[in-house]
Write a protein that holds these residues in place. Structure first.
Motif: not given
Lengths: 259, 332
Positions: A104-115, A151-159
């Protein structure tokens, strides 16, 4: 320290090694006497038929499972009894067989969680979310490098499935790991995605060690420097792809035929 | 035909362009309602409602935003009530310091109970929190300073910062209302912070969070302690409002009640627990004088809600077409 300086000079530098690794599940021996040496700047493949214990070896190396026997060393440190999150902080980062994203996080948020953790922005409960904006540039760079920018602002679930795997790799690379463990990174991908991910892996392996479980043998032949074949939890053969694929025992075990 | 050629409603309903403004207006309306409510309703009832609304919101921080079901939150709520009451009555502390002691005490209790319970998941986690909260209940039953069955009675409200006498009901009301708003702001910030982001990622995929190097247990413990501290804030305030602290507030029924309030309103929403608490407290208040047993009514309401509104009343509204048009989001 002098010893480390010397070893960087000599060509192969072992960054992750396992000695006599074994795991029993209530009487059943899933993995037995596995010795592995994963070297810097090389791609090491772990192959074998279904149920050979490849994922168990991954879980043992990353400490998601505690080994029953044996010893694991990461960058000259014994990690046999280290917790998995600590292992990750030491630079050994894994992906999962089933794509592991935060849906439920966006692609960008997914990467940012790691950062967030390396940037020291993970425990501040008093700061607004906008304090994470300074991670945007680095996140976008990783997203662009892996071709996910649209896809930066897409939700990861939608990829699509393949893009989820790519996102997982992007998230993993955000930690700049020294050793990267990829569990079937290309499973379920279309041919074009396979080629793209293979290129990505080859690229990232120039600066770090990669250990990957993979079923796609043409990919293994194409990008892997070293192959270890597992069967029933034990090492059957080792060497480069040509050596291993010529081994009659491997042909019998892996292909199920001896033609 | 042309009149019917509306686009098929898609799964993703984009928020109305003025949704943000509408939500701001709703917040302002709620704040005004908070200010003028005592003109229309019994202030003591309102204060009770606000205390429970804050308690449920604190509980929701754990259940809704961290995904941990604690069955022992009464220990923090009731424990803080005892700490505050004792500090104010016996030691003569001013009310703000009394409440602060309640918060710190509840946080310390949360640290101990959380550190033990966090090692297990799901039903085991809930059972450990229940067991430890029951131990605390029996401690309160036996300890000298809680006065057992009698509780701590006639607690003075004192003077806030030595300036405002809290004895007049309206003074106390506005103090409670202010603390309530501050409590909600803390929760809102906590959820929408770098820490909250990690909590969210742990809730979404715990294994992945571990593999990214997060020591998940510490983040869960952080959320547990914060939730306990805010439950303590609510409990300490309640002790001052009613001017006593009793065993009721540390009993397991109280832990159950706060779960009920949160689920009724909707977990993972900021407004849900407030409405849930409002509903339960109102029902209790109005049914208290009737012959019909309150627990049966709240039980029936709970069953109906679970069957018809799985997300809770506010949660269902947020998930509805109108709710999504207004840009509301439920975290559950």
């Amino acid at each position: 320290m002098t010893q480390a300086a010397v070893t960087t000079q000599s060509a192969p530098r072992v960054v992750l090694s396992a000695r006599g690794l074994g795991k029993d599940f209530s009487g059943f021996t899933a993995v037995n006497d596995v010795n592995l040496d994963v070297e810097h700047a090389r791609i090491h493949a772990l192959i074998g038929p279904n149920g050979a214990g490849k994922t168990t070896v991954f879980n043992l190396l990353t400490k998601f499972l505690q080994p029953t026997r044996g010893q694991i060393t990461l960058l000259d440190t014994d990690i046999t009894n280290t917790k998995p999150d600590r292992v990750a902080r030491m630079g050994l980062v894994r992906s999962f067989q089933i794509s592991a994203v935060f849906p439920h996080l966006s692609v960008r948020e997914n990467v940012k969680v790691a950062l967030q953790r390396p940037a020291g922005l993970a425990t501040q409960f008093w700061l607004p979310l906008s304090s994470l904006d300074r991670l945007d540039a680095r996140a976008d760079e990783l997203i662009n490098n892996l071709g996910l920018s649209q896809y930066r602002d897409h939700r990861a679930a939608d990829l699509s499935y393949g893009r989820k795997r790519v996102l997982e790799i992007a998230t993993t690379l955000a930690l700049d790991p020294k050793v990267l463990l990829l569990d079937e990174p290309m499973a379920g991908m279309g041919q074009e995605d396979v080629q793209m991910v293979a290129d990505i892996i080859r690229n990232v392996a120039t600066e770090r060690a990669v250990l990957m479980v993979e079923h796609n043998l043409s990919v293994v032949a194409d990008i892997c420097d070293h192959v270890t074949v597992l069967q029933r939890g034990e090492i059957l053969a080792e060497g480069d792809y040509a050596q291993v694929s010529a081994d009659p025992r491997v042909r019998t075990a892996y292909m199920g035929t001896d033609e | 035909m042309s009149a019917k050629s509306e686009p098929i409603p898609s799964e993703e309903i984009s928020a109305h362009p003025q949704a943000a403004t509408i939500r701001k207006v709703l917040v302002v309306v709620a704040l005004i309602a908070l200010l003028i409510a005592p003109q229309f309703l019994y202030p003591i009832f309102l204060m009770k409602l606000l205390c429970f609304a804050l308690f449920a919101s604190a509980f929701n921080l754990l259940l809704g935003y961290t995904g941990l079901l604690s069955f022992g939150h009464a220990a923090f709520f009731g424990g803080a009530a005892y700490f505050t009451a004792h500090a104010v009555k016996v030691w003569g502390w001013p009310p703000e310091m009394g409440i602060l002691l309640g918060v710190v005490g509840a946080a310390a209790l949360g640290l101990v109970i959380g550190a033990i319970a966090i090692r297990r998941q799901g039903i085991y986690f809930a059972m450990i929190t229940l067991a430890l909260a029951q131990m605390f209940y029996f401690f309160c039953l036996q300890a000298k300073f809680t006065h057992g069955e009698d509780g701590i009675q006639s607690v003075p409200r004192g003077e806030l910062f030595g300036l405002i006498n809290l004895q007049p009901t309206m003074n106390m009301y506005y103090f409670v209302a202010a603390v309530f708003v501050i409590g909600l702001l803390i929760i809102w910030r906590f959820v929408n912070s770098p820490f909250g982001m990690i909590l969210k990622s742990i809730r979404e995929n715990e294994q992945r969070a571990i593999s990214l190097g997060y020591s998940v247990a510490r983040y869960k413990l952080g959320a547990f302690v914060m939730s306990a501290a805010l439950a303590g804030l609510a409990g300490g305030m309640k002790a001052l409002v009613f001017q006593f602290a009793t065993l009721t507030d540390v009993s397991w029924q109280m832990s159950g009640e706060v779960i009920l309030m949160t689920l009724l309103g909707g977990i993972g929403t900021l407004a849900g627990p407030i409405f849930g608490a409002g509903l339960v407290v109102t029902l209790q208040n109005y049914l208290a004088t009737s012959d019909f047993p309150v627990t049966i009514i709240t039980g029936i309401v709970f069953m109906v809600c679970v069957l018809l509104f799985r997300r809770g009343l506010i949660g269902e509204f947020f998930a509805s077409k109108l709710g999504r048009k207004l840009g509301f989001r439920s975290e559950s």
